[in-house]
Design a protein around this motif. Structure first.
Motif, PDB file in Angstrom:
ATOM      1  N   LYS A 129       0.817  -1.212   0.000  1.00 30.97           N
ATOM      2  CA  LYS A 129       0.000   0.000   0.000  1.00 30.97           C
ATOM      3  C   LYS A 129       0.855   1.268   0.000  1.00 30.97           C
ATOM      4  O   LYS A 129       0.604   2.200  -0.747  1.00 30.97           O
ATOM      5  N   GLU A 130       1.873   1.301   0.847  1.00 31.77           N
ATOM      6  CA  GLU A 130       2.707   2.494   0.906  1.00 31.77           C
ATOM      7  C   GLU A 130       3.410   2.749  -0.431  1.00 31.77           C
ATOM      8  O   GLU A 130       3.586   3.885  -0.852  1.00 31.77           O
ATOM      9  N   LYS A 131       3.768   1.661  -1.094  1.00 28.17           N
ATOM     10  CA  LYS A 131       4.420   1.771  -2.406  1.00 28.17           C
ATOM     11  C   LYS A 131       3.453   2.405  -3.413  1.00 28.17           C
ATOM     12  O   LYS A 131       3.815   3.265  -4.204  1.00 28.17           O
ATOM     13  N   LEU A 132       2.188   1.937  -3.356  1.00 24.87           N
ATOM     14  CA  LEU A 132       1.184   2.454  -4.270  1.00 24.87           C
ATOM     15  C   LEU A 132       1.036   3.958  -4.094  1.00 24.87           C
ATOM     16  O   LEU A 132       0.918   4.715  -5.057  1.00 24.87           O
ATOM     17  N   CYS A 133       1.076   4.377  -2.852  1.00 28.67           N
ATOM     18  CA  CYS A 133       0.929   5.793  -2.531  1.00 28.67           C
ATOM     19  C   CYS A 133       2.055   6.600  -3.182  1.00 28.67           C
ATOM     20  O   CYS A 133       1.813   7.612  -3.849  1.00 28.67           O
ATOM     21  N   SER A 134       3.297   6.127  -3.017  1.00 26.37           N
ATOM     22  CA  SER A 134       4.425   6.872  -3.582  1.00 26.37           C
ATOM     23  C   SER A 134       4.415   6.774  -5.097  1.00 26.37           C
ATOM     24  O   SER A 134       4.873   7.677  -5.799  1.00 26.37           O
ATOM     25  N   PHE A 135       3.850   5.657  -5.620  1.00 27.22           N
ATOM     26  CA  PHE A 135       3.695   5.483  -7.066  1.00 27.22           C
ATOM     27  C   PHE A 135       2.822   6.610  -7.632  1.00 27.22           C
ATOM     28  O   PHE A 135       3.181   7.284  -8.597  1.00 27.22           O
ATOM     29  N   ILE A 136       1.676   6.822  -6.981  1.00 31.67           N
ATOM     30  CA  ILE A 136       0.753   7.868  -7.424  1.00 31.67           C
ATOM     31  C   ILE A 136       1.425   9.243  -7.329  1.00 31.67           C
ATOM     32  O   ILE A 136       1.269  10.095  -8.208  1.00 31.67           O
ATOM     33  N   LYS A 137       2.205   9.429  -6.252  1.00 24.45           N
ATOM     34  CA  LYS A 137       2.890  10.702  -6.047  1.00 24.45           C
ATOM     35  C   LYS A 137       3.832  11.013  -7.209  1.00 24.45           C
ATOM     36  O   LYS A 137       3.842  12.128  -7.740  1.00 24.45           O
ATOM     37  N   VAL A 138       4.615   9.984  -7.606  1.00 26.52           N
ATOM     38  CA  VAL A 138       5.576  10.213  -8.689  1.00 26.52           C
ATOM     39  C   VAL A 138       4.849  10.477 -10.007  1.00 26.52           C
ATOM     40  O   VAL A 138       5.227  11.368 -10.776  1.00 26.52           O
ATOM     41  N   ILE A 139       3.763   9.707 -10.236  1.00 27.12           N
ATOM     42  CA  ILE A 139       2.969   9.923 -11.454  1.00 27.12           C
ATOM     43  C   ILE A 139       2.478  11.366 -11.518  1.00 27.12           C
ATOM     44  O   ILE A 139       2.533  12.032 -12.555  1.00 27.12           O
ATOM     45  N   THR A 140       1.975  11.856 -10.373  1.00 27.29           N
ATOM     46  CA  THR A 140       1.491  13.241 -10.323  1.00 27.29           C
ATOM     47  C   THR A 140       2.602  14.211 -10.683  1.00 27.29           C
ATOM     48  O   THR A 140       2.406  15.153 -11.459  1.00 27.29           O
ATOM     49  N   GLN A 141       3.790  13.981 -10.103  1.00 37.19           N
ATOM     50  CA  GLN A 141       4.928  14.855 -10.399  1.00 37.19           C
ATOM     51  C   GLN A 141       5.246  14.885 -11.887  1.00 37.19           C
ATOM     52  O   GLN A 141       5.423  15.953 -12.485  1.00 37.19           O
ATOM     53  N   ILE A 142       5.305  13.676 -12.508  1.00 41.45           N
ATOM     54  CA  ILE A 142       5.629  13.604 -13.929  1.00 41.45           C
ATOM     55  C   ILE A 142       4.577  14.343 -14.745  1.00 41.45           C
ATOM     56  O   ILE A 142       4.882  15.123 -15.645  1.00 41.45           O
ATOM     57  N   THR A 143       3.285  14.121 -14.370  1.00 43.85           N
ATOM     58  CA  THR A 143       2.199  14.770 -15.098  1.00 43.85           C
ATOM     59  C   THR A 143       2.336  16.285 -15.020  1.00 43.85           C
ATOM     60  O   THR A 143       2.160  16.997 -16.012  1.00 43.85           O
ATOM     61  N   LEU A 144       2.673  16.783 -13.820  1.00 42.19           N
ATOM     62  CA  LEU A 144       2.798  18.233 -13.665  1.00 42.19           C
ATOM     63  C   LEU A 144       3.881  18.788 -14.570  1.00 42.19           C
ATOM     64  O   LEU A 144       3.729  19.858 -15.167  1.00 42.19           O
ATOM     65  N   ASN A 145       4.986  18.061 -14.686  1.00 38.39           N
ATOM     66  CA  ASN A 145       6.049  18.519 -15.586  1.00 38.39           C
ATOM     67  C   ASN A 145       5.626  18.438 -17.044  1.00 38.39           C
ATOM     68  O   ASN A 145       5.946  19.308 -17.841  1.00 38.39           O
ATOM     69  N   ALA A 146       4.882  17.357 -17.378  1.00 35.19           N
ATOM     70  CA  ALA A 146       4.530  17.130 -18.781  1.00 35.19           C
ATOM     71  C   ALA A 146       3.438  18.064 -19.251  1.00 35.19           C
ATOM     72  O   ALA A 146       3.244  18.258 -20.451  1.00 35.19           O
ATOM     73  N   VAL A 147       2.697  18.672 -18.284  1.00 34.45           N
ATOM     74  CA  VAL A 147       1.507  19.444 -18.644  1.00 34.45           C
ATOM     75  C   VAL A 147       1.847  20.878 -19.065  1.00 34.45           C
ATOM     76  O   VAL A 147       0.981  21.592 -19.580  1.00 34.45           O
ATOM     77  N   VAL A 148       3.127  21.280 -18.893  1.00 41.81           N
ATOM     78  CA  VAL A 148       3.505  22.665 -19.207  1.00 41.81           C
ATOM     79  C   VAL A 148       3.250  22.991 -20.672  1.00 41.81           C
ATOM     80  O   VAL A 148       2.603  23.993 -21.007  1.00 41.81           O
ATOM     81  N   ALA A 149       3.766  22.119 -21.569  1.00 40.23           N
ATOM     82  CA  ALA A 149       3.649  22.405 -23.003  1.00 40.23           C
ATOM     83  C   ALA A 149       2.195  22.414 -23.471  1.00 40.23           C
ATOM     84  O   ALA A 149       1.764  23.376 -24.120  1.00 40.23           O
ATOM     85  N   PRO A 150       1.382  21.366 -23.162  1.00 36.95           N
ATOM     86  CA  PRO A 150      -0.013  21.403 -23.617  1.00 36.95           C
ATOM     87  C   PRO A 150      -0.785  22.593 -23.076  1.00 36.95           C
ATOM     88  O   PRO A 150      -1.571  23.207 -23.803  1.00 36.95           O
ATOM     89  N   ALA A 151      -0.541  22.927 -21.792  1.00 41.67           N
ATOM     90  CA  ALA A 151      -1.274  24.059 -21.216  1.00 41.67           C
ATOM     91  C   ALA A 151      -0.935  25.344 -21.950  1.00 41.67           C
ATOM     92  O   ALA A 151      -1.823  26.152 -22.249  1.00 41.67           O
ATOM     93  N   SER A 152       0.371  25.516 -22.281  1.00 33.99           N
ATOM     94  CA  SER A 152       0.710  26.763 -22.956  1.00 33.99           C
ATOM     95  C   SER A 152       0.177  26.758 -24.383  1.00 33.99           C
ATOM     96  O   SER A 152      -0.174  27.807 -24.920  1.00 33.99           O
ATOM     97  N   TRP A 153       0.070  25.577 -25.011  1.00 28.32           N
ATOM     98  CA  TRP A 153      -0.557  25.516 -26.336  1.00 28.32           C
ATOM     99  C   TRP A 153      -1.992  26.018 -26.266  1.00 28.32           C
ATOM    100  O   TRP A 153      -2.406  26.889 -27.045  1.00 28.32           O
ATOM    101  N   ILE A 154      -2.763  25.458 -25.320  1.00 31.58           N
ATOM    102  CA  ILE A 154      -4.175  25.830 -25.217  1.00 31.58           C
ATOM    103  C   ILE A 154      -4.317  27.312 -24.883  1.00 31.58           C
ATOM    104  O   ILE A 154      -5.137  28.029 -25.469  1.00 31.58           O
ATOM    105  N   ALA A 155      -3.479  27.796 -23.937  1.00 35.18           N
ATOM    106  CA  ALA A 155      -3.580  29.196 -23.529  1.00 35.18           C
ATOM    107  C   ALA A 155      -3.293  30.124 -24.712  1.00 35.18           C
ATOM    108  O   ALA A 155      -4.050  31.067 -24.980  1.00 35.18           O
TER     109      ALA A 155
END
Lengths: 266, 266, 266
Positions: C90-116
Motif C-alpha cells: 500500500k505504501e508503495k502504491l501511494c508513492s507510485f501515485i505521487k511520482v505519477i502526479t509529479q511527472i504529469t505536472l512537468n509534462a503538462v507545461v507544453a499542452p497548457a501553454s498551447w491551449i492558452a
C-alpha cells in the motif's frame, strides 16, 4: 575536438551510404541541367526515339563509366585472358559471376537515379509518349477531347497544337502523372531489390557480423599497406637500377617476389 | 567551458530523441519540396491513384531505406541462413521477432512523419479524394452545392471546373480540413503507440532503471573498444602477412580467435 | 568574468523555471506558425470538429511527448511488472501515485501553454464556435443582428456570409473576446493550481526548507557521481572482456554488484 572525431567516425562508417547518396545527388543535378539546357523536343514523328534516347542512353553511359571507374573490375579482368585457369574451372566461374554481380550493383546506382529523376521530372517521358505510335494509348490519353487530339498529339510538348490551351494542358498533365508514377515504381523496386539482395547475401554469409567487420577492416588495412609497401619496394628497385646504370656497377640484388606469388595474392 | 560540456552531455543523453527529430524534420522539408516542385495533380480520372502514390510510395521507400541503413538489421541477418541453430529453437525465434520489432520501430519514424506532414499539408489527399469514385463521398462533400459539383469534382484541384469559384473553394476547404484532421489522428496514434510500447517494454524488463543505464553504458563502451581492437588486430595481421610476402619469409604466427568464438560474441 | 559567473549561477538555480519558460515559448511559437500556415477554417458544418481538433489534439500529442521524454517515467516503470513487490504494497502504491502526479505536472507545461496561446490568439475557438450547433449560443452571439446571422454563422470566419461587413465583424469580435477571456481563465487557474500544489507539497514535507535544499543538492551530486562511476565501471568491464577475447586468456574477475543491490539503489 572529441565530438568532431565522433562525427568523422560516423561519416567513415557510413562511407558507402554517403558516396551512393553523393552519386545519386550529382546525377539528379546533372539530369536537371540536361533537361532544361540541352533537351528540346522536336515535336515531330521523331519524338518517341528522341525522348527514349535521352531517357536511356545517358543511363547506359553512366553504367559503362561505373564499370570503368571500379577498381574491382580491373582486379578481376587483369590477366584473365592469358591465364585460362582463372576462368575455366567451375568453382572459379561461380565466384567470377559473384564478383560481376557485386560490381554491377555498385555501378547501377548512377543510371538508376538518372532514370528515376528523369521520370519524376517528366519532360523526357512526355516527349517520348506524345510520339508513341499506338492508337489505343492515344485514345486513352485523349479521352473526352476533340478529334484533333489524336492527330496533333506529337505537337503538344511545344505548345503548337491546334487544340485549346486548356485541353492540351490536361493531356500533358495526364502524361506527366503517368511518368511520375512510373518513376516512383522504379524507385520503390530498386529499394526493395537492394534490401532483398543484401538480406540474402548477408544471410548466406558463413561468418557472423562482427567477424565480417573484422575481415573488412583487415582487407582495408591490407590494401592500404600493400599499396605503400609496393610503392616503397618499387622506389628502392628503381633507385638501385639507376645508380647501377650511372655508376656502371653491377646492381646489388634485391629480392622481388616472382610472378607466381603475385598471381596468388591477386 | 564547463557549461558547454553540460550542454553537450544533455545532447548526448537525448541523442536518440534528437536524431529522431532530425529525421522527422528532414522528411517534412523533403515533403514540402516535393509537394511544391514535383507534384501536379492531373485533374482526370487518375487523380485517386496519383494522389495515393505520392502519399504512400515515398513512405514505403523511406521504410525500406530505414531497414537498409540500420546496423541492427545486418547484425541479425548475417549468417542467419547457414547457421540454422540461430533461428530454429523456439526461444531464439522469440528474440528474433523482438529485434525485428525494434528495427521496425526505428525505421518507421521517417515514413510516419512523411504521411503526417503530407496529410497536414493536404494537397496529396485533396488530389486523391477529388478522384475518389464513391457517390456517397461525393454527395457528402458537395452538400448544398449544384449538380455540377458531382460531375466536375476531379477538376477542382486545377481550378478548371465550371462551378462558381466560391463554391469550389468551399469544397476544397472541406476536403483539406478532412485531410488535416486525419493527419492529427495519425500523429496522435503514433505518439500514443510509442508511449504504450515503451511502457510495456520497460515494464517487463527484468532489471531496474539504473542497472539498465549501466548495461547501456557497458554495451556502448564495449562496441567502441571492440571496434578499435578489431582494427588494430587487423592492421597487425595485415602488416605481418605483407612483410612475409615481400621478404619471402615464413609468417610469424599471430593468434586469431577462431570462428566459434566469433559466433559466440555476435 | 565574475559577473558572468553570478549570472550563470542564478541561471542554474532557476534552471527548472527557465526550462519551463523555454518550453512554453517554443510551444507558443509553434502555435503561431500552425495557426497562420496550416489552419484554414472549412466554413461548413465541420467547423466545430475542426476547430476543436486543432485546439486539443496538439495539446494531447505534446502531453504524450512530455511523458515519453521524461526520465522519471522510465525510472518508475522499468521492471515494475516483473517485480510485483514494487507496486503491490500500500505504501508503495501511494508513492507510485505521487511520482505519477509529479511527472504529469512537468509534462503538462507544453499542452497548457498551447491551449492558452491558442485561446488568446482566438482563431481556433472562432472557427469552432461558429460551427457550434446550439440555438441558445447562436442567439446570444447574434443578439441585435438580423435573422441571417443565425443561419450564416459558420460562414463568418471566411468572410463569405451575406451579412453586412460591419455586423459580421461585430459577431467575430464578440467570439474572439470570449476566447481571450477563456484563455486568461486557463492561465490563471494553472498558475493558481501550481502555487497551491507546491504549497501543499512543501507544507507536508517532514523536513525544513534548508534541509530540503541540502537534500536536493545531495541528490543532484549523487546522480552525477553515480553516472560517471557507472560509465567507468562499464568501460573497465568491457576492456577486460575484450582483452580476454583477443588474447584467448581466461578473464580476470571484476567484482560487479549483483541484481539485488541494483534494485535497492533504484
Amino acid at each position: 575536438m572529441d565530438k568532431f572525431k565522433t562525427v568523422l567516425n560516423i561519416f567513415q562508417k557510413q562511407q558507402a551510404t554517403f558516396s551512393f547518396g553523393a552519386v545519386a545527388l550529382l546525377t539528379a543535378g546533372g539530369e536537371q541541367i540536361f533537361s532544361t539546357v540541352v533537351f528540346r523536343c522536336p515535336c515531330s514523328s521523331m519524338n518517341f526515339t528522341y525522348g527514349n534516347v535521352f531517357l536511356t542512353v545517358p543511363a547506359l553511359v553512366l553504367l559503362l563509366l561505373g564499370y570503368i571507374l571500379s577498381n574491382k573490375t580491373w582486379k578481376l579482368f587483369t590477366g584473365a585472358c592469358t591465364n585460362n585457369s582463372k576462368v575455366c574451372r567451375k568453382e572459379k566461374l561461380c565466384s567470377f559471376i559473384k564478383v560481376i554481380t557485386q560490381i554491377t550493383l555498385n555501378a547501377v546506382v548512377a543510371p538508376a537515379s538518372w532514370i528515376a529523376v528523369a521520370l519524376l521530372n517528366g519532360s523526357y517521358y512526355e516527349c517520348a509518349m506524345t510520339g508513341f505510335n499506338s492508337t489505343s494509348y492515344k485514345k486513352q490519353v485523349c479521352v473526352g477531347k476533340s478529334e484533333v487530339c489524336l492527330k496533333d498529339l506529337h505537337k503538344l510538348p511545344c505548345g503548337k497544337s491546334s487544340m485549346s490551351p486548356s485541353d492540351s494542358e490536361d493531356v500533358l498533365l495526364i502524361i506527366r502523372a503517368q511518368s511520375q508514377m512510373l518513376g516512383w515504381l522504379v524507385i520503390t523496386s530498386i529499394a526493395a531489390l537492394a534490401l532483398l539482395l543484401s538480406c540474402v547475401a548477408r544471410c548466406r554469409s558463413p561468418v557472423s557480423y562482427l567477424q565480417l567487420m573484422f575481415w573488412r577492416a583487415y582487407t582495408k588495412s591490407e590494401n592500404d599497406l600493400f599499396e605503400s609497401a609496393t610503392n616503397e619496394h618499387a622506389k628502392k628497385l628503381a633507385e638501385r637500377n639507376l645508380s647501377s646504370f650511372f655508376e656502371l656497377k653491377q646492381p646489388t640484388p634485391i629480392v622481388t617476389p616472382d610472378k607466381k606469388a603475385w598471381e596468388k595474392v591477386s
